[in-house]
Design an enzyme around this catalytic site. Sequence first.
Site, PDB file in Angstrom:
ATOM      1  N   GLN A  51      11.054  56.902  12.030  1.00 25.24           N
ATOM      2  CA  GLN A  51      12.024  56.235  11.152  1.00 25.24           C
ATOM      3  C   GLN A  51      12.491  54.893  11.701  1.00 25.24           C
ATOM      4  O   GLN A  51      13.113  54.110  10.972  1.00 25.24           O
ATOM      5  CB  GLN A  51      13.249  57.135  10.927  1.00 25.24           C
ATOM      6  CG  GLN A  51      12.922  58.413  10.175  1.00 25.24           C
ATOM      7  CD  GLN A  51      14.189  59.226   9.955  1.00 25.24           C
ATOM      8  OE1 GLN A  51      14.562  60.024  10.801  1.00 25.24           O
ATOM      9  NE2 GLN A  51      14.850  58.994   8.844  1.00 25.24           N
ATOM     10  N   CYS A  88      18.188  61.912   3.613  1.00 16.83           N
ATOM     11  CA  CYS A  88      17.419  61.316   4.703  1.00 16.83           C
ATOM     12  C   CYS A  88      17.762  59.830   4.812  1.00 16.83           C
ATOM     13  O   CYS A  88      17.841  59.140   3.794  1.00 16.83           O
ATOM     14  CB  CYS A  88      15.937  61.480   4.419  1.00 16.83           C
ATOM     15  SG  CYS A  88      14.862  60.787   5.684  1.00 16.83           S
ATOM     16  N   LEU A  89      17.956  59.357   6.030  1.00 17.42           N
ATOM     17  CA  LEU A  89      18.287  57.937   6.225  1.00 17.42           C
ATOM     18  C   LEU A  89      17.164  57.015   5.737  1.00 17.42           C
ATOM     19  O   LEU A  89      17.405  55.850   5.448  1.00 17.42           O
ATOM     20  CB  LEU A  89      18.594  57.655   7.700  1.00 17.42           C
ATOM     21  CG  LEU A  89      19.855  58.333   8.258  1.00 17.42           C
ATOM     22  CD1 LEU A  89      19.984  58.067   9.757  1.00 17.42           C
ATOM     23  CD2 LEU A  89      21.105  57.860   7.529  1.00 17.42           C
ATOM     24  N   GLU A 131      13.767  66.955  10.879  1.00 17.59           N
ATOM     25  CA  GLU A 131      13.346  65.903  11.821  1.00 17.59           C
ATOM     26  C   GLU A 131      11.940  66.165  12.357  1.00 17.59           C
ATOM     27  O   GLU A 131      11.149  65.225  12.528  1.00 17.59           O
ATOM     28  CB  GLU A 131      14.354  65.778  12.970  1.00 17.59           C
ATOM     29  CG  GLU A 131      15.769  65.388  12.538  1.00 17.59           C
ATOM     30  CD  GLU A 131      15.821  64.169  11.636  1.00 17.59           C
ATOM     31  OE1 GLU A 131      14.996  63.252  11.796  1.00 17.59           O
ATOM     32  OE2 GLU A 131      16.686  64.136  10.738  1.00 17.59           O
ATOM     33  N   HIS A 134       9.328  64.879  10.167  1.00 19.94           N
ATOM     34  CA  HIS A 134       9.059  63.433  10.298  1.00 19.94           C
ATOM     35  C   HIS A 134       7.942  63.185  11.313  1.00 19.94           C
ATOM     36  O   HIS A 134       7.171  62.242  11.174  1.00 19.94           O
ATOM     37  CB  HIS A 134      10.321  62.689  10.763  1.00 19.94           C
ATOM     38  CG  HIS A 134      11.275  62.342   9.659  1.00 19.94           C
ATOM     39  ND1 HIS A 134      10.928  61.549   8.592  1.00 19.94           N
ATOM     40  CD2 HIS A 134      12.577  62.664   9.461  1.00 19.94           C
ATOM     41  CE1 HIS A 134      11.967  61.406   7.787  1.00 19.94           C
ATOM     42  NE2 HIS A 134      12.986  62.078   8.283  1.00 19.94           N
TER      43      HIS A 134
HETATM   44 ZN    ZN Z   1      14.782  62.247   7.393  1.00 21.12          ZN
END
Ligand code: ZN
Length: 152
Positions: A51, A88-89, A131, A134
């Site tokens: 991310q 989610c960011l 996470e 990801h």
């Molecule tokens: Zn996320």
Amino acid sequence: MALLKIVKAGAPILKETAQPVKKITKQTKQLLDNMAETMYAADGVGLAAPQIDKSLQLIVLDDGTGLIELINPELIEAEGAEYGSEGCLSVPGYYGDVERYTKIKVKSLTRHGKTVIYEPEGFLARIFQHEMDHLKGVLFIEKATNLKLVEE
Ligand code: ZN
């Protein structure tokens, strides 16, 4: 410390499998520090290295009870299943229900290179799984039902 730029859905790195960390260096620790600062500044509960545009198996997370850092995490046991809301960011404004294990066991390295076992349950287990997805190039929007955009 420094704030890092969070990449958004559509960035190719979010679809890639992250590389294992081969050696924990000063740079690795600095990256973990910066990831934590970035996560807190963004009001998030978790952040994975892809991310912030790094293909590395690094995660920071905090369910409100304290910072946890994961390096090369591995799911070794899992049980139960429940749906819960996630955001989610990297997908700002969107929320949806995702099915996750309720209780998991995860093997990870600490920043000091020691093996550690976490046994999170409930919301904390959900953050771990979100996470860790990801690191496999999977976003929650691929698994979510009732995905909605919430205006802020
Ligand atoms: Zn996320």
